[in-house]
Scaffold this active site. Structure first.
Site, PDB file in Angstrom:
ATOM      1  N   GLY A  16      25.905  52.094  42.934  1.00 54.36           N
ATOM      2  CA  GLY A  16      26.095  52.394  41.553  1.00 54.36           C
ATOM      3  C   GLY A  16      25.403  53.984  41.046  1.00 54.36           C
ATOM      4  N   ARG A  77      30.947  52.915  47.452  1.00 55.91           N
ATOM      5  CA  ARG A  77      30.276  52.113  48.213  1.00 55.91           C
ATOM      6  C   ARG A  77      31.462  51.957  49.418  1.00 55.91           C
ATOM      7  NH1 ARG A  77      29.606  49.146  43.067  1.00 55.91           N
ATOM      8  NH2 ARG A  77      27.434  49.342  42.496  1.00 55.91           N
ATOM      9  N   ASP A 108      19.140  49.438  46.854  1.00 55.11           N
ATOM     10  CA  ASP A 108      19.011  48.483  47.957  1.00 55.11           C
ATOM     11  C   ASP A 108      19.998  48.510  48.973  1.00 55.11           C
ATOM     12  OD1 ASP A 108      16.806  47.548  47.310  1.00 55.11           O
ATOM     13  OD2 ASP A 108      17.643  45.367  46.651  1.00 55.11           O
ATOM     14  N   THR A 131      18.845  53.717  41.076  1.00 53.64           N
ATOM     15  CA  THR A 131      19.680  52.748  40.588  1.00 53.64           C
ATOM     16  C   THR A 131      19.176  52.360  39.131  1.00 53.64           C
ATOM     17  OG1 THR A 131      20.032  50.298  40.549  1.00 53.64           O
ATOM     18  CG2 THR A 131      18.310  51.193  41.812  1.00 53.64           C
ATOM     19  N   ASP A 133      19.022  49.707  38.128  1.00 51.10           N
ATOM     20  CA  ASP A 133      18.578  48.169  37.988  1.00 51.10           C
ATOM     21  C   ASP A 133      16.922  48.061  38.302  1.00 51.10           C
ATOM     22  OD1 ASP A 133      21.301  47.450  38.162  1.00 51.10           O
ATOM     23  OD2 ASP A 133      21.319  47.035  40.098  1.00 51.10           O
ATOM     24  N   ASP A 135      15.305  47.549  40.771  1.00 54.16           N
ATOM     25  CA  ASP A 135      14.985  46.462  41.742  1.00 54.16           C
ATOM     26  C   ASP A 135      14.499  46.738  43.208  1.00 54.16           C
ATOM     27  OD1 ASP A 135      17.470  47.483  42.224  1.00 54.16           O
ATOM     28  OD2 ASP A 135      18.112  45.389  42.537  1.00 54.16           O
ATOM     29  N   ARG A 177      22.319  43.333  38.008  1.00 55.66           N
ATOM     30  CA  ARG A 177      22.627  42.424  39.167  1.00 55.66           C
ATOM     31  C   ARG A 177      21.634  41.219  38.974  1.00 55.66           C
ATOM     32  NH1 ARG A 177      25.913  44.489  43.045  1.00 55.66           N
ATOM     33  NH2 ARG A 177      25.745  46.842  42.979  1.00 55.66           N
TER      34      ARG A 177
HETATM   35  O1  F6P Z   1      23.527  48.307  40.811  1.00 50.01           O
HETATM   36  C1  F6P Z   1      24.117  48.977  39.512  1.00 50.01           C
HETATM   37  C2  F6P Z   1      25.158  47.918  38.883  1.00 50.01           C
HETATM   38  O2  F6P Z   1      25.290  48.673  37.555  1.00 50.01           O
HETATM   39  C3  F6P Z   1      24.434  46.860  38.294  1.00 50.01           C
HETATM   40  O3  F6P Z   1      23.501  46.828  37.520  1.00 50.01           O
HETATM   41  C4  F6P Z   1      25.821  46.121  38.136  1.00 50.01           C
HETATM   42  O4  F6P Z   1      25.651  44.554  38.442  1.00 50.01           O
HETATM   43  C5  F6P Z   1      26.759  46.649  39.197  1.00 50.01           C
HETATM   44  O5  F6P Z   1      26.056  47.999  39.343  1.00 50.01           O
HETATM   45  C6  F6P Z   1      28.043  46.857  38.641  1.00 50.01           C
HETATM   46  O6  F6P Z   1      28.943  47.507  39.694  1.00 50.01           O
HETATM   47  P1  F6P Z   1      30.408  48.152  39.736  1.00 50.01           P
HETATM   48  O7  F6P Z   1      30.257  49.529  39.091  1.00 50.01           O
HETATM   49  O8  F6P Z   1      30.645  48.246  40.953  1.00 50.01           O
HETATM   50  O9  F6P Z   1      31.048  47.220  38.696  1.00 50.01           O
END
Ligand code: F6P
Length: 338
Positions: A16, A77, A108, A131, A133, A135, A177
């Site tokens: 992300g 990813r 992570d 990130t 998040d 975390d 998340r």
């Molecule tokens: O890890 C960053 C994040 O934005 C999270 O907060 C969220 O759950 C996830 O990525 C969303 O991922 P995507 O962009 O693949 O929907």
């Protein structure tokens, strides 16, 4: 540990995207160039290594990006990189491209990938926590968190205006998340009345009673911050027969019990975009500079992070495998100031 001299480093952003990633790319590039190193930027994270999709970075390529959200190197990813064969292919490509040290900016999952790559590639690997998040273990904050918090806070301030005008209840879902850092931060900063966190059981009957009580105390509006991890895990419905897994249904369920307007707002990906806030730019610039210094010392297999305003390192393995919990005192503050 003292190093064989390094000549060429590579940088990538993975997972992300987070505001401030560009500031980190800029800091890594300029610090490395200042030490006479060559800098290669891989596009789309590990996909770029697998496909040898990269660009050479110079002073000009990172001009005018410190203030930009997203990442000039793009992000992704990678499925292939999750396989052992994929990682071996990536290692072969890094060797073929004469990369001595790789800087991985991500959360992570990306740091876990970096640690696994270290088992099949002999070059140096340094992670940077990027990130929204917040975390990642081993740093007080992650690059992107402060901006996401500001964005979410700005949105809930606006929601408050309409909530107050219509005397409504709003459930505002924020990202993060399985972690509740954005949710807790924005609940404090935005003065939300209620907070639903991951890993904390939610009783909708108690929440409805709490909202009614707050009305009795004269509050016209009410904001409930919902961490996405709280609702994804499933919240028992009022009759206990099912689990509610999305915020819109949660709002309808509460409206049925309360008898007055409940609306859901899902902030979503706007939390990932926008001009990075000053603390993210400073954090990213500091960690980017420090990451190159650490690489020049010959260190490998670490993530750089910030502790009490000082940069330091933690092993990559510890960074991805350990978890961070919410700050107890911040939780207390949120509950005190409802
Ligand atoms: O890890 C960053 C994040 O934005 C999270 O907060 C969220 O759950 C996830 O990525 C969303 O991922 P995507 O962009 O693949 O929907």
């Amino acid at each position: 540990m003292s190093s064989p001299a390094i000549r060429r480093i590579a940088v990538m952003t993975s997972g992300g995207d987070a505001p401030g990633m560009n500031a980190a790319i800029r800091a890594i590039t300029r610090t490395a160039l200042g030490h006479g190193l060559e800098v290669l930027g891989f596009y789309r994270g590990y996909e770029g290594i697998l496909n040898r999709d990269y660009t050479m970075l110079d002073y000009g390529s990172v001009s005018n990006i410190v203030q930009r959200g997203g990442t000039i190197l793009r992000s992704a990813r990678s499925r292939e990189f999750r396989t052992e064969a994929g990682r071996r292919k990536a290692a072969g490509n890094l060797e073929a491209l004469d990369v001595d040290a790789l800087m991985v900016i991500g959360g992570d999952g990306s740091l876990h990938g970096a640690s696994l790559l270290g088992r099949v590639w002999e070059g140096q690997i340094i992670g940077l926590p990027g990130t929204i998040d917040n975390d990642v273990y081993g740093t007080d904050h992650t690059i992107g968190y402060f901006t996401a918090l500001d964005t979410a806070m700005d949105a809930i301030d606006k929601v408050r205006d309409t909530a107050e005008a219509f005397e409504r209840i709003f459930l505002v879902e924020v990202m993060g998340r399985q972690a509740g850092f954005i949710a807790l931060g924005v609940a404090i900063a935005g003065g939300a009345e209620f907070l639903l966190l991951p890993d904390e059981p939610v009783d909708l009957g108690d929440l409805a009673d709490g909202i009614l009580e707050s009305r009795r105390r004269g509050k016209l509006s009410c904001l409930v911050i919902v961490a996405e991890g709280a609702v994804e895990a499933g919240i028992p419905s009022l009759d206990g027969r099912s689990r509610i897994r999305d915020t819109a249904t949660l709002a309808k369920e509460l409206e049925g019990r309360l008898g007055f307007g409940c609306r859901a707002v899902i902030l979503g990906h706007i939390q990932r975009g926008g001009r990075p806030a000053a603390p993210d730019r400073i954090l990213a610039s500091t960690l980017g500079t420090y990451a190159v210094e650490v690489a020049l010392e010959g260190v490998t297999g670490v993530m750089v992070g910030m502790h009490a305003h000082k940069p330091g390192t933690v092993s990559l393995d510890e960074a991805w495998s350990s978890s961070r919990s919410l700050d107890d005192y911040e939780l207390k503050v949120q509950r005190t100031l409802l």
